[in-house]
Design a protein around this motif. Structure first.
Motif, short mmCIF file in Angstrom:
data_model
loop_
_atom_site.label_atom_id
_atom_site.label_comp_id
_atom_site.label_asym_id
_atom_site.label_seq_id
_atom_site.Cartn_x
_atom_site.Cartn_y
_atom_site.Cartn_z
N THR A 1 46.45 31.41 45.98
CA THR A 1 46.29 30.73 46.92
C THR A 1 47.49 29.55 46.78
N VAL B 1 46.48 25.25 50.04
CA VAL B 1 47.02 25.37 51.59
C VAL B 1 46.14 27.01 51.85
N LEU B 2 45.38 26.49 52.88
CA LEU B 2 44.61 27.45 53.46
C LEU B 2 44.86 27.94 54.88
N SER B 3 45.41 29.03 55.31
CA SER B 3 45.96 29.49 56.76
C SER B 3 44.78 29.51 57.79
N ALA B 4 45.14 29.42 58.80
CA ALA B 4 44.01 29.59 59.95
C ALA B 4 43.10 28.62 60.11
N LEU B 5 43.37 27.44 59.42
CA LEU B 5 42.54 26.19 59.65
C LEU B 5 43.53 25.04 60.36
N THR B 6 42.64 23.52 60.18
CA THR B 6 43.68 22.77 60.90
C THR B 6 45.12 22.69 60.61
N PRO B 7 46.09 22.74 61.48
CA PRO B 7 47.66 22.59 60.96
C PRO B 7 47.72 21.19 60.47
N THR C 1 53.06 18.89 61.69
CA THR C 1 53.45 19.88 62.74
C THR C 1 53.50 19.43 64.19
#
Length: 263
Positions: free
Chosen positions: A27, A244-250, A254
């Motif tokens: 991760t 850093v976890l994808s598909a969560l709150t940007p 951004t």
């Protein structure tokens, strides 16, 4: 030969489940710099090795003809630190402990395997607990600049008054009290290692095939323990690590551009 094979029992069936392989990936992380963070963690104050000498007599029933094996473990009932000398921490009302007594108590659990006088008899087993207790003198810090136990001393104050009518005697029915109670982290201990040196023998010498029912033991135990206290420590400049976890709150950085062609 065929009769022997037909008389053999088949092996017992065993159920099994085939495991499905899973993908694994590291991760990613992001480090946020922090200047001198403060953490609260157990601090090792001392790691002494105490020499404990114990002698005991253990009764064997039935009587033994030969000792085969002795297995030992140590169990601690208490590791308590009693401070006896202090020095004030400059600019505070807390104190560093510079000398203390370390009280240790517990028992040695012995599992004794021995042979009895029975012909072709089974090995006998005797479990015994051999208690011990004692104390050691510790000085702090153990090395230059090392940690010490830290304690806040509770305080009690009392104010008394004169008789306002005569100004010559005390008023026993009037007083002012002030109590300051400081709650400290209790120093505690952890078991690290136990090294046994032991001599076992019968108090009365027996012939090779004779029996004995008492086993005298002289044990030297070198016991290593850690003495710790939870303290607040200021670290050097470091960072907080977050995944850093994808598909969560940007991330907040951004920028989302709204569409321009609106009907």
């Amino acid at each position: 030969m065929s009769d022997q094979l037909s008389n053999q029992n088949p092996p017992c069936p065993v159920s099994s489940v085939e495991q499905i392989p899973l993908n694994s990936a590291n991760t990613p992380v992001v480090s946020t710099p922090i200047a001198t963070p403060i953490v609260k963690i157990p601090v090792v104050l001392s790691e002494p090795t105490l020499q404990i000498v114990v002698e005991s007599d253990i009764t064997l029933n039935p009587a033994a003809t030969e000792i085969k094996r002795v297995k030992k473990n140590v169990f601690l009932n208490q590791v308590k630190l009693v401070p006896v000398r202090f020095t004030r921490i400059a600019g505070t009302d807390f104190f560093r402990v510079t000398r203390a007594k370390l009280f240790v108590a517990g028992h040695i659990r012995k599992n004794i395997e021995y042979a009895s006088a029975e012909c072709n008899g089974a090995l006998r087993d005797r479990i015994a607990d051999v208690p011990f207790s004692g104390f050691a003198d510790l000085t702090f810090p153990q090395e230059a600049g090392g940690p010490t136990p830290i304690l806040g001393i509770s305080e009690f104050a009392e104010a008394n008054f004169l008789n306002e009518n005569t100004q010559l005697d005390a008023r026993l029915d009037k007083a002012f009290f002030q109590n300051l109670v400081k709650y400290n982290e209790q120093p505690f201990g952890e078991l690290v290692a136990a090294n046994f040196f032991e001599l076992d023998f019968s108090p009365i010498m027996t012939r090779p095939e004779g029996t004995f029912s008492t086993l005298r033991e002289k044990i030297v135990l070198e016991l290593t323990v850690k003495v710790l206290q939870v303290q607040q420590i200021r670290l050097a400049a470091g960072s907080v690590v977050t995944p850093v976890l994808s598909a969560l709150t940007p991330p907040a950085s951004t920028v989302i551009t709204p569409p321009t062609n609106l009907c």
